[in-house]
Design a protein around this motif. Structure first.
Motif, PDB file in Angstrom:
ATOM      1  N   GLN A   1     -11.888   6.825   7.314  1.00  0.00           N
ATOM      2  CA  GLN A   1     -10.446   6.190   7.054  1.00  0.00           C
ATOM      3  C   GLN A   1      -9.723   5.407   6.655  1.00  0.00           C
ATOM      4  OE1 GLN A   1      -9.603   6.568  11.463  1.00  0.00           O
ATOM      5  NE2 GLN A   1      -7.977   5.708  10.862  1.00  0.00           N
ATOM      6  N   GLN A   2     -10.775   4.554   6.337  1.00  0.00           N
ATOM      7  CA  GLN A   2     -10.019   2.904   5.718  1.00  0.00           C
ATOM      8  C   GLN A   2     -10.583   3.141   4.142  1.00  0.00           C
ATOM      9  OE1 GLN A   2      -8.941   1.182   7.061  1.00  0.00           O
ATOM     10  NE2 GLN A   2      -9.899  -0.639   7.833  1.00  0.00           N
TER      11      GLN A   2
ATOM     12  N   ARG B   1      -7.342   5.360   3.510  1.00  0.00           N
ATOM     13  CA  ARG B   1      -6.262   5.171   2.918  1.00  0.00           C
ATOM     14  C   ARG B   1      -6.122   4.135   1.233  1.00  0.00           C
ATOM     15  NH1 ARG B   1      -4.757   0.146   4.063  1.00  0.00           N
ATOM     16  NH2 ARG B   1      -7.518  -0.223   4.867  1.00  0.00           N
TER      17      ARG B   1
ATOM     18  N   ASP C   1      -6.037   6.356  -1.349  1.00  0.00           N
ATOM     19  CA  ASP C   1      -4.835   7.279  -1.521  1.00  0.00           C
ATOM     20  C   ASP C   1      -3.802   6.257  -2.747  1.00  0.00           C
ATOM     21  OD1 ASP C   1      -5.052   9.071  -0.122  1.00  0.00           O
ATOM     22  OD2 ASP C   1      -4.709   8.339   1.525  1.00  0.00           O
TER      23      ASP C   1
END
Length: 538
Positions: free
Chosen positions: A161-162, A165, A168
């Motif tokens: 998840q990190q 992010r 992105d």
């Protein structure tokens, strides 16, 4: 004795120091001449024949395994590392030095790793070890380990998840400070040092399993954990008053502790109290206390808030010895600390090494990703399940090859020869001699691994000489003192590597830069700067 001390009362400090040095020198020379272990003929560095100082200096410079490996290349199979210590680079010696029932014991090297009280790792007494292993071993059976899988997958998911992010942001050309060393976007990739992130991941997983709650390092992108200010207050009975804590950089403390204890452990026990006063050793001694405080605080917090969750600590609490007795508070804390140290360091270091070698070998990375894609299909799972990946043969070969060539546990673990002695390659070693077989060196034995033994090549795990390979491969040690957490470590690596390499493509920032390491008890990477890009999973 009082008369001698009195007669030295008027002697100036320089003269007294010279007198002490002469006595120490004479003791070492007499020991060499007397040759109580019968190893005078074994070659090795000159200073090592007389004193432990040589091995102490080598350990203090944090590259012991590489130096010992060079000594074996220079002197051969047997190398004298200290007045009573011989290193043996023969893979067959594994089955002798570390075998079940041979009567050998751990050396006083392990005394330097005791903090709260002796745990399974640093217990030297055979009876105490048998009792502790009986309580602990069932916790790491394959059946029990499967119960821990949701915790592992949860934190792998948080890491992804990190990184998603940050990826992105990287696509937009942004940069930031998350994670030690920061990150930046360039050429459509996220560039960062992956080592701190693997440290955060490993600490969160084992923190959750060993203490019932994570350190939340992954989500905070920060090396920080609570430590008890007063061990005495925190070790009181299961009251409802929380102990006072401060926060420390736990990964750094663990690294300092490993280098300190590994160096202290090779020095004679009589000199250790004096050596601790040297500034560098004082820092290491503080790290030992802080690491113990981390375990004390975590266990105290858990025991004041009972839960029915299934994890390592709950299973340690339920465990009983042959007399039906559970572990006491201090013993429970010591074992939880042992699991924290073993479970964090090995997982993070190995994950980082595997990432480096895959990023350094694009062909191997692509072959692994094809196996993962074929096995997992288009299903967009954040983290793989153990059931999905446990039979993937190339994934296993990649992991094993990295564990071989990186050798996180690389030093020869010292064992004391039992009464009656041991015979290796026709040479008799008498009782109380210390022997070790260095994993770093036997993992590079060309007679076993081939002329390209120094290269990362997973395909060697499918070649005909598998009997010799399996007998020589030693990432978790061998015999009754082998790593009890092997099943957990294997499951973690399978889930971590399959999840991350299915989702991302990796390249090295500096492909020609060597993979630098530092070694305390374990051999650890210093950094691994990579460029990460999301893959298109069809």
């Amino acid at each position: 004795m009082a008369g001698i001390i009195g007669s030295l009362g008027g002697v100036d400090s320089i003269t007294l120091l010279i007198f002490i040095l002469i006595i120490v020198l004479l003791v070492h020379i007499v020991g060499y001449v007397a040759d109580p272990h019968g190893i005078r003929s074994i070659p090795g560095p000159f200073l090592a024949k007389f004193s432990d100082i040589w091995l102490g200096m080598v350990s203090g410079h944090s590259h012991r395994s590489e130096v010992v490996h060079e000594m074996h290349k220079k002197y051969g199979t047997f190398v004298r590392l200290a007045p009573d210590h011989v290193s043996i680079s023969d893979p067959e010696a594994l089955q002798i030095v570390y075998a079940h029932g041979n009567g050998s014991l751990k050396s006083n090297f392990y005394d330097a790793f005791v903090s709260i009280q002796r745990g399974l790792f640093n217990t030297r007494n055979r009876t105490d070890h048998t009792r502790k292993r009986k309580i602990v071993s069932h916790i790491f059976s394959q059946k029990s380990v499967i119960e821990f899988e949701p915790h592992v997958r949860q934190y792998v998911g948080e890491l992804i998840q990190q990184w998603d992010r940050l990826c992105d942001g990287a696509v937009k050309g942004l940069s930031g400070t998350e994670g030690e060393g920061g990150w930046m976007g360039r050429d459509g990739r996220l560039w960062l040092d992956c080592l701190p992130w693997y440290n955060y991941l490993a600490f969160d997983i084992i923190g959750d399993l060993a203490f019932g709650s994570p350190f939340s390092m992954v989500m905070a992108a920060k090396d920080s954990a609570p430590v008890a200010v007063s061990h005495k207050d925190a070790m009181k009975s299961y009251g409802d008053t929380e102990c006072e804590v401060i926060r420390i950089p736990a990964v750094k403390i663990l690294n300092d502790r490993g280098e300190y204890s590994a160096t202290m452990g090779v020095l004679p026990p009589w000199c250790r109290p004096f050596v601790r006063q040297i500034p560098w050793f004082r820092v290491g001694n503080k790290a030992v206390k802080n690491l113990a405080g981390l375990a004390v605080a975590a266990v105290a917090k858990r025991l004041t808030t009972p839960t029915d969750r299934i994890d390592l600590l709950s299973k340690l609490q339920d465990g009983k010895d042959d007399e039906g007795q559970p572990m006491g508070r201090g013993e429970l804390t010591a074992e939880a600390l042992t699991q924290l140290i073993a479970g964090s360091d090995t997982t993070s270091n190995s994950s980082c090494a595997i990432t480096y070698y895959l990023a350094h070998n694009p062909r191997v990375q692509q072959k692994l990703q094809k196996e993962l894609d074929d096995a997992l299909g288009a299903e967009d799972l954040t983290a793989s399940t153990f059931e999905q990946v446990k039979r993937l043969i190339y994934l296993e070969a990649v992991i094993n090859e990295a564990l071989r060539i990186h050798s996180t546990s690389a030093i020869g673990l010292p064992r004391i020869v039992p009464e009656g002695g041991l015979i290796i390659q026709g040479k008799h070693f008498s009782a109380n001699t210390v022997l070790s077989v260095p994993s770093y060196t036997i993992h590079r034995d060309k007679g076993v691994w081939g002329e390209d033994a120094d290269d990362f090549r997973p395909e060697r795990w499918f070649e005909p000489n598998q009997t010799a390979i399996q007998k020589t491969f030693n990432p978790f040690s061998f015999g009754p003192r082998a790593c009890v957490g092997r099943n957990l470590a294997s499951m973690e690596l399978l889930i971590i590597i399959s999840s991350i390499f299915r989702r991302y493509d990796f390249v090295l920032e500096q492909p020609d830069k060597p993979f630098d390491t530092r070694e305390g008890f374990l051999r650890k990477p210093t950094e691994c700067k990579v460029g990460i890009k999301r893959r298109n999973i069809i």
